[in-house]
Design an enzyme around this catalytic site. Sequence first.
Site: not given
Ligand code: TTP
Ligand code: MG
Length: 390
Positions: A10, A106-107
Site C-alpha cells: 500500500d 494504490d493497494e
Molecule cells: P489510502 O491508501 O487509503 O491512503 P493513502 O495512500 O493516502 O495513505 P496511507 O499511507 O495511509 O495508505 O488511499 C489511497 C489514495 O486514495 C489516497 O492517497 C487518496 C485516495 N482516497 C480518496 O480520494 N478518498 C478517501 O477517502 C481515501 C481513503 C483515499
Molecule cells: Mg495508501
Amino acid sequence: MDKLQILHADMDAFFSAVEQRENPELQGKAVIVGGVNLSNRGVVSTASYEARKFGVHSAMPIAQAKKLCPDGIYLPARHGLYKAASKEVFSILKRYTPLVEKLSIDEAFLDVRGCERLYGNPVEIAEKIKIEVKKKTDLTISVGVSVNKFLAKLASDFDKPDGLTVIRKKDIKSFMRHLDIDKIWGVGDVFAAKLAEKNIYKAGDIWPYSLEELKNNYGKAGVKLFFLSRGIDNRDVKSRSEIKSVSHEETFADNISDQDKLFAYLFKMSEKVSFRLHSNSLKGTTVFIKVRYSDFNTYSRQQSLKVAINSSEEIYQRAKELLMQNDLLTKPLRLLGLGVSNLCQEGQEQLNLFTDENEDQLDQTIDQLKRKYGFDKISRARKLYLNNDD
Ligand code: TTP
Ligand code: MG
C-alpha cells in the site's frame, strides 16, 4: 495457511506523495490533496504524514482541515498523475507474481507462493519491491507479509510510512490480542458499539466466546469475528480477471422506512462501488440490489444493461429503479445493499451504440416512477443526491 505467502502492499499518503515528488519544495511539508476544485465544502482525499500530525485525514471536510492545519498546502487532485504513478507501481508488482489482486489505485494483495526460486522468500520479495518502487517511482510503499490476506493487510498498516512488517504464525496470538476491534474487517461503528456493550474492545476479548455464541448473537458477522479475531482467514488472492462483482451493503442500527434517507444511503454506497470500479478500471453490465426486512426476509433483484457502467450516478439510478419497480420499500429496511457484476475492463466494453435508446428508456422509466410515486418523491431524492455530491 501456515507459511508466509501473502503480501499486502500500500503506497504511503499516495496522492500527497505524488504531489511532493512533482514539486520537491513540498517535501517535509503538510500537504493536503482535496477534490478538484478544493471548495471549503469538499473533503480531503489524503494528507501527507506531516499534515496528519495536526489530525487531518481522508474524508474530513476541507473547512475542518483548514482549521486544524491553517498553514498546510492545499492542492486540487490531479488524477491523471496518480493513475500514471499507480500504473508504474502495478507493473512492478506484477513482475513478482501473476497473482496480484488490485484493491484500489494504490493497494494490492500478492500471493507469492512458488516464486521463491526466482525472487527469494516472501520477506526478500517484499524488500525487493520496496527498493524497486522507490527507485523507479521515487515514492515509498509499505508492505505487510503474513500467512493470509487479513494479517498481511494489518501488517502493511502497522508501521506506515515506508514500513515492512512480517507477522509469522508464532506471532499471531500476541499481535491479535491487543488489536482494536474496529481494525477487524466488517466491524464498523454500529457493530463496535454493540460489542462495547459486552466490554469487547480488543480482538483478544472475543476469544472467550464460542463460535456458537457469536453466531447466535451476531449471525454471520459473529462467525467472521470468531475467525478473524484469531487471525484465521482462508480467502485466496484473486487476480483482477477473477473479480466477479463489486458491491457494498449496510446494516442499519435501527430499521429505516424513510425513503429519502434510504436513497441517501443508496447514493453513498453507489459512490463507494463506483470508486472501487474506477480504481480497478472496471465497468459492469448488471446492477443488483439487496434488501433485508426486520423479519430477516431478504430479497435481491438485478437488471442487465446493454451498456457497461461505472459512474456513481448511473449505478445509483439503476439501483433506485430496481427498488421502486419491485416495490421493495414498502416496509422498513434492516439492510440495504447494491453492486455491479458482469464486469469487463474499461475500454474493452462494447461500444455504446444504443445511447439514445437507453436515455429514452431511462426517461420513460422515470416518467413511470413519477406517475406512480409522485413527482415530489423523485425530485427530492435527486436533491439529496445533489447535496451529497457537492
Ligand atoms: P489510502 O491508501 O487509503 O491512503 P493513502 O495512500 O493516502 O495513505 P496511507 O499511507 O495511509 O495508505 O488511499 C489511497 C489514495 O486514495 C489516497 O492517497 C487518496 C485516495 N482516497 C480518496 O480520494 N478518498 C478517501 O477517502 C481515501 C481513503 C483515499
Ligand atoms: Mg495508501
